[in-house]
Write a protein that holds these residues in place. Structure first.
Motif, PDB file in Angstrom:
ATOM      1  N   ALA A  59      54.265  94.091  66.490  1.00 32.05           N
ATOM      2  CA  ALA A  59      53.458  93.177  67.314  1.00 32.05           C
ATOM      3  C   ALA A  59      53.378  93.713  68.741  1.00 32.05           C
ATOM      4  O   ALA A  59      52.299  93.798  69.326  1.00 32.05           O
ATOM      5  N   LYS A 104      53.958  96.756  69.659  1.00 28.83           N
ATOM      6  CA  LYS A 104      53.317  98.073  69.643  1.00 28.83           C
ATOM      7  C   LYS A 104      51.786  97.940  69.656  1.00 28.83           C
ATOM      8  O   LYS A 104      51.098  98.667  70.352  1.00 28.83           O
ATOM      9  N   PHE A 105      51.280  96.979  68.873  1.00 28.47           N
ATOM     10  CA  PHE A 105      49.829  96.897  68.707  1.00 28.47           C
ATOM     11  C   PHE A 105      49.162  95.895  69.649  1.00 28.47           C
ATOM     12  O   PHE A 105      48.051  95.455  69.394  1.00 28.47           O
ATOM     13  N   ASP A 149      50.886  87.818  67.460  1.00 32.63           N
ATOM     14  CA  ASP A 149      50.522  88.652  68.613  1.00 32.63           C
ATOM     15  C   ASP A 149      49.038  88.523  68.903  1.00 32.63           C
ATOM     16  O   ASP A 149      48.262  88.101  68.045  1.00 32.63           O
ATOM     17  N   ILE A 167      43.826  93.358  62.411  1.00 30.38           N
ATOM     18  CA  ILE A 167      43.724  94.254  61.254  1.00 30.38           C
ATOM     19  C   ILE A 167      42.439  93.908  60.506  1.00 30.38           C
ATOM     20  O   ILE A 167      42.187  92.723  60.239  1.00 30.38           O
ATOM     21  N   GLN A 191      48.870 102.992  56.474  1.00 34.70           N
ATOM     22  CA  GLN A 191      48.563 102.654  57.858  1.00 34.70           C
ATOM     23  C   GLN A 191      47.075 102.365  57.924  1.00 34.70           C
ATOM     24  O   GLN A 191      46.294 102.913  57.134  1.00 34.70           O
ATOM     25  N   VAL A 192      46.697 101.451  58.830  1.00 34.76           N
ATOM     26  CA  VAL A 192      45.323 100.971  58.787  1.00 34.76           C
ATOM     27  C   VAL A 192      44.322 102.106  58.996  1.00 34.76           C
ATOM     28  O   VAL A 192      43.383 102.261  58.266  1.00 34.76           O
ATOM     29  N   GLY A 197      54.571 105.856  64.019  1.00 33.01           N
ATOM     30  CA  GLY A 197      55.092 105.037  62.919  1.00 33.01           C
ATOM     31  C   GLY A 197      55.024 105.769  61.595  1.00 33.01           C
ATOM     32  O   GLY A 197      54.298 106.741  61.450  1.00 33.01           O
ATOM     33  N   THR A 198      55.826 105.294  60.642  1.00 37.95           N
ATOM     34  CA  THR A 198      55.918 105.972  59.347  1.00 37.95           C
ATOM     35  C   THR A 198      55.092 105.297  58.268  1.00 37.95           C
ATOM     36  O   THR A 198      54.895 105.848  57.200  1.00 37.95           O
ATOM     37  N   GLY A 199      54.656 104.068  58.541  1.00 40.34           N
ATOM     38  CA  GLY A 199      53.942 103.318  57.508  1.00 40.34           C
ATOM     39  C   GLY A 199      54.897 102.789  56.447  1.00 40.34           C
ATOM     40  O   GLY A 199      54.480 102.402  55.359  1.00 40.34           O
TER      41      GLY A 199
HETATM   42  P1  ADP Z   1      54.311 101.769  60.985  1.00 41.50           P
HETATM   43  O1  ADP Z   1      55.664 102.401  61.073  1.00 41.50           O
HETATM   44  O2  ADP Z   1      53.202 102.747  60.846  1.00 41.50           O
HETATM   45  O3  ADP Z   1      54.082 100.738  62.020  1.00 41.50           O
HETATM   46  P2  ADP Z   1      54.355  99.546  59.178  1.00 41.50           P
HETATM   47  O4  ADP Z   1      54.558  99.512  57.704  1.00 41.50           O
HETATM   48  O5  ADP Z   1      55.276  98.763  60.019  1.00 41.50           O
HETATM   49  O6  ADP Z   1      54.371 101.074  59.567  1.00 41.50           O
HETATM   50  O7  ADP Z   1      52.877  99.114  59.468  1.00 41.50           O
HETATM   51  C1  ADP Z   1      51.831  99.668  58.711  1.00 41.50           C
HETATM   52  C2  ADP Z   1      50.521  99.569  59.430  1.00 41.50           C
HETATM   53  O8  ADP Z   1      50.100  98.209  59.527  1.00 41.50           O
HETATM   54  C3  ADP Z   1      50.564 100.043  60.871  1.00 41.50           C
HETATM   55  O9  ADP Z   1      50.446 101.435  60.978  1.00 41.50           O
HETATM   56  C4  ADP Z   1      49.347  99.323  61.451  1.00 41.50           C
HETATM   57  O10 ADP Z   1      48.182 100.029  61.107  1.00 41.50           O
HETATM   58  C5  ADP Z   1      49.354  97.999  60.702  1.00 41.50           C
HETATM   59  N1  ADP Z   1      50.005  96.922  61.493  1.00 41.50           N
HETATM   60  C6  ADP Z   1      51.259  96.438  61.313  1.00 41.50           C
HETATM   61  N2  ADP Z   1      51.520  95.439  62.181  1.00 41.50           N
HETATM   62  C7  ADP Z   1      50.419  95.268  62.914  1.00 41.50           C
HETATM   63  C8  ADP Z   1      50.056  94.375  63.997  1.00 41.50           C
HETATM   64  N3  ADP Z   1      50.890  93.451  64.463  1.00 41.50           N
HETATM   65  N4  ADP Z   1      48.815  94.486  64.511  1.00 41.50           N
HETATM   66  C9  ADP Z   1      47.949  95.418  64.046  1.00 41.50           C
HETATM   67  N5  ADP Z   1      48.223  96.299  63.039  1.00 41.50           N
HETATM   68  C10 ADP Z   1      49.433  96.229  62.475  1.00 41.50           C
END
Ligand code: ADP
Length: 640
Positions: free
Chosen positions: A316, A318-319, A347, A352, A366-367, A377-379
């Motif tokens: 949250a 981070k984005f 957030d 998304i 990842q999106v 991030g690792t996804g």
């Molecule tokens: P990462 O380590 O890449 O963050 P996550 O599994 O935690 O891996 O999240 C996967 C993907 O989901 C992220 O790369 C992002 O694209 C999307 N995502 C997760 N949380 C959020 C958020 N709060 N707002 C927008 N996109 C999100």
């Protein structure tokens, strides 16, 4: 053969007149005619000549016609027998017909053409019977042939089915073998990954620990910046390694949940400290609200719970570029010993797209690639969170709107500690009944602290601007029920919290009100400025419940002198923590046995423990640990 005009006719009759008249008539009609004068010679002639039709008199001496008929129908059932009977012996004719005679004629036969007609009919019938029989034989043969063919086809089919079954069984066995091999390989891979991640984590923890120690030494500004960078890089690497380690643990089915007593509030406050710091760096506000009816003394796995929250709240923060991030905890279901809690992490970030929502909880998803390049991030975070949540008997989900923000939510089942309704802090009597005015334009922030006030049985008022606060203070004072404490945010819509403080301090009627600054945008140096304005306390958000309690308790017992700076009694997070630390240090100076084979980690742990006032003995392995333990007495053993 012309049936009408040929064929063998045997006449058996004892009456020579009948015989000769018939003989002549039939010969004239092209039949070959034989005669017999009685039953016995008739039977012999029948056997010898094999006639086509037998004309048989019923009443004859010795062997009579019925007896001949009986014999003939046994030997040749198809032979048409026309019986001749005299007048008045109708019964004989009936008996003959029952025995199988074809027809009967009454003597004397006046019109011989009748017998001609009867013979023709009989021969025609025999022909039909024979054709029918032939046809039937043919049919039977056909059926036999078809049956044989079907049997062969059936055998062929059965063979093919059996061959196919054997083949399928073989393929199946091969598939099972291949699957077992693949499972084994996947397991080996996960074990390898888990081992490797562990091997990487150990030195990495050493790096981070040593940087922490280095940070506590005298550094130039440039050196401090460098160590800060090393620290954040090492932290990022640790997150990635931890993700991989957790993921491989989950994949190899090694995810085990703890079952220990913990205080949900403490877990969330520790997490909020870290998250708020990250949020603050981006100028984002971070809040955490535990609803009043949530029991916080629980039993479960706080580490895993913190991991889910760190991931969701970390994402949250981070984005999100501007706005806020909040965690809200409420009760979903409550039973005698168990509770299902709902955590919502909201957030106002990038959101998304709808078409990505479904794949969000799948591995390595990842999106979009550009997002992950920008934010890193690792996804794996969401996959790991989903697995842990499901292991904790809950569900996870998300609602999100592009460019508006997201709300990730999850539920988990936890045990309640016995005799813990909600979290119970010993509330000092001085605090009960205190009248406090909270000034903040963010309703969630007001709700968080008023929840605390409610649980401490304080009276409280709420204002969302400086002006409203001032008029509420004056009204309360005039009504004879003044607010003793005013707690304000720094940034208010109409003035700063500092300006509000100044106004209060310079107001004759209000200057005895105790002021506390509770802010989310505190900067270095703010505390001394705030203190000089006459404030008695300065805390940053998110505030810990016991910090706030401690602060209120302190300011109530040692109020600042209005208008004069009183730095000694000025309450901040640091004075509170120092008090707590000093108490702890006095109460708990421990003798600790540290069992650790990694030299760097030994150094980090020993230095940190010594700093906290404990004495430390080190064992490099299990054997040394046992020897030391047998020789000395320890309060605590820390073991790798
Ligand atoms: P990462 O380590 O890449 O963050 P996550 O599994 O935690 O891996 O999240 C996967 C993907 O989901 C992220 O790369 C992002 O694209 C999307 N995502 C997760 N949380 C959020 C958020 N709060 N707002 C927008 N996109 C999100």
């Amino acid at each position: 053969m012309n049936i009408n005009n040929s064929g063998k006719i045997l006449i058996v009759d004892d009456d020579p007149g009948v015989r000769s008249s018939l003989h002549l008539f039939l010969e004239d009609n092209q039949y070959e005619v034989f005669e017999a004068v009685d039953g016995n010679s008739g039977l012999a002639m029948f056997r010898l000549e094999k006639p086509d039709v037998l004309i048989l008199d019923l009443r004859m001496p010795q062997t009579d016609g019925l007896e001949v008929l009986r014999q003939v129908t046994v030997e040749d059932p198809d032979l048409p027998v026309i019986v001749l009977s005299g007048a008045g012996v109708m019964n004989d004719a009936v008996s003959a017909l029952r025995l199988g005679a074809w027809d009967f004629l009454q003597k004397p036969i006046e019109d011989l053409s009748v017998i001609h007609h009867t013979i023709n009919k009989a021969l025609e019938k025999v022909r039909l019977i024979q054709e029918n029989r032939k046809y039937q034989t043919h049919l039977e043969e056909e059926v036999k042939k078809r049956t044989q063919e079907l049997r062969l086809m059936n055998e062929e089919l059965e063979k093919r089915v059996s061959d196919r079954t054997t083949e399928l069984q073989r393929i199946n066995a091969e598939l099972i073998k291949a699957k077992e091999a693949a499972d084994e390989a996947a397991k080996a891979k996960s074990i390898f990954l888990a081992n490797m991640s562990h091997e990487i984590r150990t030195p990495l923890n050493g790096v981070i620990g040593m940087i922490d120690l280095l940070n506590d030494t005298k550094l130039t500004q440039e050196q401090a910046e460098f160590t800060q960078l090393i620290h954040s890089s090492a932290e990022s690497l640790l997150v990635v390694v931890n993700d991989i380690l957790d993921f491989s643990k989950i994949e190899s089915g090694k995810l085990v949940l703890e079952s220990i007593h913990f205080d949900l509030r403490v877990t969330l406050e520790m997490l909020s400290d870290i998250m708020a710091l990250k949020a603050k760096e981006k100028g984002v506000e971070f809040t955490c609200l535990i609803n009043e009816n949530v029991p916080t003394l629980l039993n479960g796995d706080p580490g895993k719970l913190r991991q889910i929250l760190t991931n969701l709240a970390g994402n949250a923060v981070k984005f999100v570029e501007k706005g806020d991030v909040s965690i809200c905890v409420s009760v979903k279901e409550e039973h005698d010993d168990l509770i299902k809690l709902l955590f919502e992490i909201h957030d106002t970030g990038i959101g998304i797209p709808k078409n990505s929502l479904d794949s969000l909880f799948q591995s390595f998803s990842q999106v979009d690639a550009s997002t992950s390049r920008k934010y890193g991030g690792t996804g794996l975070g969401l996959v790991i969170s989903k697995q842990i949540v499901e292991n904790m008997g809950g569900e996870i989900g998300v609602e999100s709107e592009l460019d508006k923000g997201s709300t990730f939510w999850f539920t988990v089942c936890l045990k309640k500690q016995k005799k813990s309704k909600t979290d119970s802090v010993d509330v000092p009597a001085t605090i009960k009944g205190t009248r406090i005015l909270v000034v903040d334009d963010n309703p969630l922030n007001r709700l968080i602290v008023t929840n605390f006030f409610h649980s401490w049985e304080c009276f409280y008022g709420e204002a969302d601007s400086g002006q409203q606060a001032l008029s509420m203070l004056i009204n309360a004072k005039e009504a004879g029920q003044p607010f003793q404490i005013l707690m304000t945010e720094m940034q208010l819509p109409d003035m700063t919290g500092a300006a509000l403080g100044e106004k209060i301090m310079s107001h004759e009627k209000l200057r005895d009100c105790i002021l506390i600054m509770l802010t989310s945008i505190g900067q270095r140096g703010d505390a001394s400025r705030i203190s000089s304005l006459g404030f008695s306390g300065f805390l940053s958000k998110p505030v810990k419940k016991d910090h706030l309690l401690n602060c209120i308790k302190t300011v109530l017992t040692t109020p600042a002198c209005p208008g004069k700076p009183t730095p000694k009694t000025f309450v901040t997070k640091y004075t509170i923590e120092e008090n707590i630390q000093t108490d702890l240090r006095h109460e708990h100076q421990l003798k600790i046995l540290l069992v650790e084979d990694n030299m760097v980690n030994q150094k980090v742990a020993k230095t940190m423990l010594k700093k906290s006032g404990h004495s430390v003995e080190i064992a490099n392995n299990g054997k040394e640990a046992v020897e030391l333990f047998l020789k000395q007495t320890f309060d605590l053993i820390l073991m790798d």
